[in-house]
Structure formats: C-alpha cells, structure tokens
Design a protein around this motif. Structure first.
Motif, PDB file in Angstrom:
ATOM      1  N   THR A  94       0.851  -1.203   0.000  1.00 52.29           N
ATOM      2  CA  THR A  94       0.000   0.000   0.000  1.00 52.29           C
ATOM      3  C   THR A  94       0.881   1.246   0.000  1.00 52.29           C
ATOM      4  O   THR A  94       1.970   1.255   0.586  1.00 52.29           O
ATOM      5  N   VAL A  95       0.400   2.292  -0.668  1.00 48.07           N
ATOM      6  CA  VAL A  95       1.057   3.600  -0.628  1.00 48.07           C
ATOM      7  C   VAL A  95       0.525   4.364   0.585  1.00 48.07           C
ATOM      8  O   VAL A  95      -0.687   4.481   0.759  1.00 48.07           O
ATOM      9  N   TYR A  96       1.437   4.869   1.419  1.00 51.51           N
ATOM     10  CA  TYR A  96       1.064   5.626   2.619  1.00 51.51           C
ATOM     11  C   TYR A  96       1.670   7.020   2.566  1.00 51.51           C
ATOM     12  O   TYR A  96       2.800   7.197   2.100  1.00 51.51           O
ATOM     13  N   SER A  97       0.942   8.004   3.069  1.00 55.87           N
ATOM     14  CA  SER A  97       1.558   9.297   3.337  1.00 55.87           C
ATOM     15  C   SER A  97       2.159   9.241   4.742  1.00 55.87           C
ATOM     16  O   SER A  97       1.607   8.602   5.633  1.00 55.87           O
ATOM     17  N   VAL A  98       3.300   9.908   4.911  1.00 53.28           N
ATOM     18  CA  VAL A  98       4.036   9.815   6.174  1.00 53.28           C
ATOM     19  C   VAL A  98       4.184  11.194   6.794  1.00 53.28           C
ATOM     20  O   VAL A  98       4.616  12.148   6.132  1.00 53.28           O
ATOM     21  N   ASP A  99       3.820  11.311   8.059  1.00 54.42           N
ATOM     22  CA  ASP A  99       4.073  12.525   8.815  1.00 54.42           C
ATOM     23  C   ASP A  99       5.516  12.480   9.301  1.00 54.42           C
ATOM     24  O   ASP A  99       5.891  11.619  10.112  1.00 54.42           O
ATOM     25  N   LYS A 100       6.348  13.397   8.821  1.00 56.08           N
ATOM     26  CA  LYS A 100       7.777  13.363   9.141  1.00 56.08           C
ATOM     27  C   LYS A 100       8.044  13.598  10.627  1.00 56.08           C
ATOM     28  O   LYS A 100       9.057  13.146  11.159  1.00 56.08           O
ATOM     29  N   ASN A 101       7.165  14.301  11.290  1.00 55.36           N
ATOM     30  CA  ASN A 101       7.395  14.636  12.695  1.00 55.36           C
ATOM     31  C   ASN A 101       7.005  13.500  13.643  1.00 55.36           C
ATOM     32  O   ASN A 101       7.705  13.222  14.618  1.00 55.36           O
ATOM     33  N   SER A 102       5.878  12.844  13.350  1.00 55.28           N
ATOM     34  CA  SER A 102       5.365  11.827  14.265  1.00 55.28           C
ATOM     35  C   SER A 102       5.621  10.401  13.795  1.00 55.28           C
ATOM     36  O   SER A 102       5.585   9.460  14.590  1.00 55.28           O
ATOM     37  N   GLY A 103       5.858  10.209  12.481  1.00 56.13           N
ATOM     38  CA  GLY A 103       6.010   8.866  11.931  1.00 56.13           C
ATOM     39  C   GLY A 103       4.691   8.196  11.611  1.00 56.13           C
ATOM     40  O   GLY A 103       4.663   7.041  11.164  1.00 56.13           O
ATOM     41  N   ASN A 104       3.563   8.898  11.821  1.00 62.56           N
ATOM     42  CA  ASN A 104       2.253   8.323  11.508  1.00 62.56           C
ATOM     43  C   ASN A 104       2.100   8.128  10.001  1.00 62.56           C
ATOM     44  O   ASN A 104       2.432   9.008   9.211  1.00 62.56           O
ATOM     45  N   MET A 105       1.575   6.971   9.601  1.00 65.40           N
ATOM     46  CA  MET A 105       1.374   6.631   8.199  1.00 65.40           C
ATOM     47  C   MET A 105      -0.122   6.505   7.911  1.00 65.40           C
ATOM     48  O   MET A 105      -0.840   5.799   8.612  1.00 65.40           O
ATOM     49  N   THR A 106      -0.577   7.202   6.858  1.00 63.04           N
ATOM     50  CA  THR A 106      -1.986   7.165   6.458  1.00 63.04           C
ATOM     51  C   THR A 106      -2.108   6.468   5.115  1.00 63.04           C
ATOM     52  O   THR A 106      -1.494   6.900   4.136  1.00 63.04           O
ATOM     53  N   PRO A 107      -2.886   5.373   5.025  1.00 59.83           N
ATOM     54  CA  PRO A 107      -2.995   4.652   3.755  1.00 59.83           C
ATOM     55  C   PRO A 107      -3.688   5.483   2.680  1.00 59.83           C
ATOM     56  O   PRO A 107      -4.694   6.149   2.944  1.00 59.83           O
ATOM     57  N   LEU A 108      -3.137   5.440   1.459  1.00 58.63           N
ATOM     58  CA  LEU A 108      -3.721   6.140   0.314  1.00 58.63           C
ATOM     59  C   LEU A 108      -4.337   5.163  -0.679  1.00 58.63           C
ATOM     60  O   LEU A 108      -5.515   5.244  -0.985  1.00 58.63           O
ATOM     61  N   GLU A 109      -3.520   4.244  -1.219  1.00 63.14           N
ATOM     62  CA  GLU A 109      -4.000   3.298  -2.210  1.00 63.14           C
ATOM     63  C   GLU A 109      -3.242   1.984  -2.100  1.00 63.14           C
ATOM     64  O   GLU A 109      -2.024   1.980  -1.894  1.00 63.14           O
ATOM     65  N   ASP A 110      -3.957   0.859  -2.275  1.00 58.13           N
ATOM     66  CA  ASP A 110      -3.297  -0.417  -2.459  1.00 58.13           C
ATOM     67  C   ASP A 110      -2.708  -0.446  -3.865  1.00 58.13           C
ATOM     68  O   ASP A 110      -3.287   0.087  -4.809  1.00 58.13           O
ATOM     69  N   PHE A 111      -1.546  -1.072  -4.000  1.00 52.83           N
ATOM     70  CA  PHE A 111      -0.881  -1.116  -5.304  1.00 52.83           C
ATOM     71  C   PHE A 111      -0.097  -2.419  -5.378  1.00 52.83           C
ATOM     72  O   PHE A 111       0.843  -2.628  -4.618  1.00 52.83           O
ATOM     73  N   ASP A 112      -0.478  -3.318  -6.292  1.00 48.64           N
ATOM     74  CA  ASP A 112       0.154  -4.631  -6.395  1.00 48.64           C
ATOM     75  C   ASP A 112       1.438  -4.536  -7.206  1.00 48.64           C
ATOM     76  O   ASP A 112       1.484  -4.868  -8.390  1.00 48.64           O
ATOM     77  N   ALA A 113       2.502  -4.041  -6.576  1.00 48.28           N
ATOM     78  CA  ALA A 113       3.807  -3.908  -7.205  1.00 48.28           C
ATOM     79  C   ALA A 113       4.869  -4.222  -6.165  1.00 48.28           C
ATOM     80  O   ALA A 113       4.573  -4.345  -4.967  1.00 48.28           O
ATOM     81  N   THR A 114       6.111  -4.373  -6.612  1.00 41.17           N
ATOM     82  CA  THR A 114       7.215  -4.668  -5.703  1.00 41.17           C
ATOM     83  C   THR A 114       7.864  -3.401  -5.183  1.00 41.17           C
ATOM     84  O   THR A 114       8.155  -3.287  -3.992  1.00 41.17           O
ATOM     85  N   GLN A 115       8.122  -2.440  -6.077  1.00 42.82           N
ATOM     86  CA  GLN A 115       8.702  -1.155  -5.711  1.00 42.82           C
ATOM     87  C   GLN A 115       8.016  -0.067  -6.511  1.00 42.82           C
ATOM     88  O   GLN A 115       7.411  -0.338  -7.559  1.00 42.82           O
ATOM     89  N   ILE A 116       8.127   1.177  -6.032  1.00 43.75           N
ATOM     90  CA  ILE A 116       7.512   2.300  -6.739  1.00 43.75           C
ATOM     91  C   ILE A 116       8.510   3.454  -6.866  1.00 43.75           C
ATOM     92  O   ILE A 116       9.505   3.511  -6.152  1.00 43.75           O
ATOM     93  N   THR A 117       8.216   4.334  -7.794  1.00 52.74           N
ATOM     94  CA  THR A 117       8.947   5.581  -7.915  1.00 52.74           C
ATOM     95  C   THR A 117       7.970   6.638  -8.383  1.00 52.74           C
ATOM     96  O   THR A 117       6.883   6.324  -8.888  1.00 52.74           O
ATOM     97  N   LEU A 118       8.340   7.903  -8.227  1.00 57.26           N
ATOM     98  CA  LEU A 118       7.502   8.996  -8.667  1.00 57.26           C
ATOM     99  C   LEU A 118       7.884   9.370 -10.091  1.00 57.26           C
ATOM    100  O   LEU A 118       9.054   9.582 -10.393  1.00 57.26           O
ATOM    101  N   ALA A 119       6.906   9.425 -10.997  1.00 55.42           N
ATOM    102  CA  ALA A 119       7.180   9.793 -12.385  1.00 55.42           C
ATOM    103  C   ALA A 119       7.643  11.241 -12.445  1.00 55.42           C
ATOM    104  O   ALA A 119       7.120  12.109 -11.757  1.00 55.42           O
ATOM    105  N   ARG A 120       8.646  11.495 -13.290  1.00 53.69           N
ATOM    106  CA  ARG A 120       9.206  12.839 -13.431  1.00 53.69           C
ATOM    107  C   ARG A 120       9.432  13.139 -14.900  1.00 53.69           C
ATOM    108  O   ARG A 120       9.321  12.269 -15.748  1.00 53.69           O
ATOM    109  N   GLY A 121       9.810  14.373 -15.176  1.00 58.63           N
ATOM    110  CA  GLY A 121      10.160  14.735 -16.555  1.00 58.63           C
ATOM    111  C   GLY A 121       8.959  15.186 -17.358  1.00 58.63           C
ATOM    112  O   GLY A 121       7.816  15.107 -16.946  1.00 58.63           O
TER     113      GLY A 121
END
Length: 310
Positions: free
Chosen positions: A283-310
């Motif tokens: 699952t993709v989670y957003s992370v609060d850098k201060n507390s470490g709390n993770m909020t689920p965004l979307e399930d994604f059936d993959a091994t690794q991810i990256t952010l598209a750029r360019g």
C-alpha cells in the motif's frame, strides 16, 4: 566486443522503450487534469501483455557493442511488469511486461531520473557458477541501456536507487541478505562505476534501506531495528550520524516489516510503500515526518515504486 541477439530478443527489448514512453505520456496527461500524484510501480513475474509470437525466431544477428559494459541479452528472462497509478483514482493506466530478469535474479532498486528515465537495479541472488551476469543497472529508455555495476564484492548488492534533484544516481550498498554494513554510493550513469559517499555514516548493526529526496534537498531513509520496528531517518551531509525522526506506525501500531520504497512528492509529502508482516498487498502511505504516523492512500500490487518525473 559483440554479442548474439535474436530478432525476438531484439524486438522484446525494443518494446521496453515503447512501454515506458507510453507510461510517461499517460501520467503527464493525467497530471495536467488533476493535482493527484503519478506513481509508477515495478515487479517481476510471468509474461503478460506481450505477443511472443509477433517476431519469429530466425538465425542470430551479430550486433556490434558500442561499449565494453554492454550485457549479453541471450538469457532466459522473466518479465518486468510496469504499472502506473494515479493516487486518489486508483487507476491502472498501463500493465506491460518486458523480459530483462533471469530466474535467479531480483529487482533490488528502482527510481526515476530527473529527465524522466526509469532505472532498475538487477541483482543475482545466488553465488553459483550459473551466475553469468553480475549486478547491473538498466535504463528503461528507448533504446534500452544496461551497464554492469563495478566496485561491488560478490556478497554485496546495490539497492534503493535514487535519482537526485541535481541529476545524479545514488544508491545503498549492503550484503545480499540485507545485513550491514550499509554504504551510500554514487553511480556513474555513463559507465556504471560506483564510488562511496563518505559524508554519511550508517550504524554498523542496523539495516538501512530506501532513499528519498524532497524538493528542499533533504534525504530520507528507513532504519529497521533488531525487533523489526522501522524508524524514519533523515540524512544530513553536515552531520555524519543519521537523524532519527520517529518510529513509523499505522493507527498507533508500530510498523514491523521495513519498507519496499520511500519517495517524496513535488510538494514535499513523504510517501512510504509496503505492507505489514504477513499482510498483502503493498500500500502507498503518506508519512508525517514529525510523528512517523502513516496514512494509507491506495493499495498497489507492485514490488517497488517511484515517482514519475520529466
């Protein structure tokens, strides 16, 4: 130096560039319509979405290598499955498979360079004599470019690739079983040569994995303690020891399984990717850098991810 390459293999490799070009086009168009994130996932598995009979097998054609670092492509591969996800919509924009990974290899790193080129690190998982191809990085561009990584010991692997904001390619080197010591390295995208970055010193007894860089230039990684708890860490070039920010957790429960990927959005939002121990899918989670709390965004059936750029 020259290698044998069948027309089928040549056609399959050519497909990689067209697949990645399609992903780039689709995600850029979607981004123009919505402020949501554009994420590309990768995994390896059986061939799907590829017509293996479209290019008939014929006598091999000898192709001249332009660099001694090129890798032979007459291998028995598994597929690299590329998928695109627009968070907030859970829309799979593409699902193609391209043959670049042997059965005794693993995907140890995945990132997107500043120019939009996807890069994957492929690492042998065994030390048998059958291990013909060493650790390599493959640029999923058109045409595809593959480089042997130089500077690794036989028991080491290159993982957690990161295309930095200033155009470099960096990664983490550790033992193939994931154990320390872990070193931060810079990788030459023209030669595959690796050099160690001495500004950051990691703990000698704890596992470090994943690299992310936010728009402000700050680097983040994850540290897994002996009991499995995962700590969010910031790397500061002015301070050799990593800065521990907080324990990662979901709904108050400590995260206990490391992470598959860590990325940072253009707005500075840190995103984690993985699953708790014995749970699926990732699952993709957003992370609060201060507390470490993770909020689920979307399930994604993959091994690794990256952010598209360019």
């Amino acid at each position: 130096m020259s290698y044998k390459l069948s027309r089928r293999k040549f056609g399959q490799l050519a497909l990689v560039g067209s697949v990645v070009s399609g992903l780039s086009c689709l995600t850029n168009k979607a981004l123009a319509q919505t402020p949501s994130l554009k994420i590309i996932g990768i995994s390896s598995g059986s061939m799907i979405g590829t017509d293996q009979t479209a290019i008939p097998e014929v006598n091999t054609t000898e192709l001249e290598s332009t660099t001694p670092n090129n890798v032979p492509t007459d291998i028995k591969p598994r597929g690299l499955i590329l998928q695109s996800l627009i968070t907030g919509k859970a829309q799979m924009l593409a699902n193609k498979s391209v043959p670049l990974v042997e059965s005794n290899e693993t995907l140890s790193g995945f990132t997107c360079l500043s120019d939009g080129t996807l890069v994957v690190a492929i690492t042998p998982v065994s030390t048998s004599r059958k291990e013909a191809i060493p650790t390599r990085i493959t640029f999923l561009s058109s045409p595809v470019k593959t480089l042997i990584v130089s500077g690794l010991k036989q028991n080491q692997q290159l993982g957690s690739l990161l295309g930095t904001n200033d155009g470099r390619l960096i990664g983490l080197v550790g033992k193939k079983n994931g154990t320390p010591p872990i070193r931060l390295v810079d990788i030459n995208v023209e030669t595959g040569e690796m050099s160690f970055i001495s500004k950051v010193k990691f703990p000698e007894d704890e596992r470090i994995s994943n690299l992310a860089e936010c728009p402000d230039g700050k680097l983040y990684t994850s540290l897994v303690e002996s009991d499995g708890d995962t700590i969010l860490v910031q790397l500061d070039s002015n301070q050799k020891d990593p800065i521990r920010l907080g324990q990662l957790k979901v709904n108050g429960q400590a995260w206990n399984n490391g992470l598959q990927s860590l990325i940072c959005s253009g707005t500075g939002q840190l995103l984690a990717f993985g699953a708790m121990r014995y749970q699926t899918p990732n699952t993709v989670y957003s992370v609060d850098k201060n507390s470490g709390n993770m909020t689920p965004l979307e399930d994604f059936d993959a091994t690794q991810i990256t952010l598209a750029r360019g």
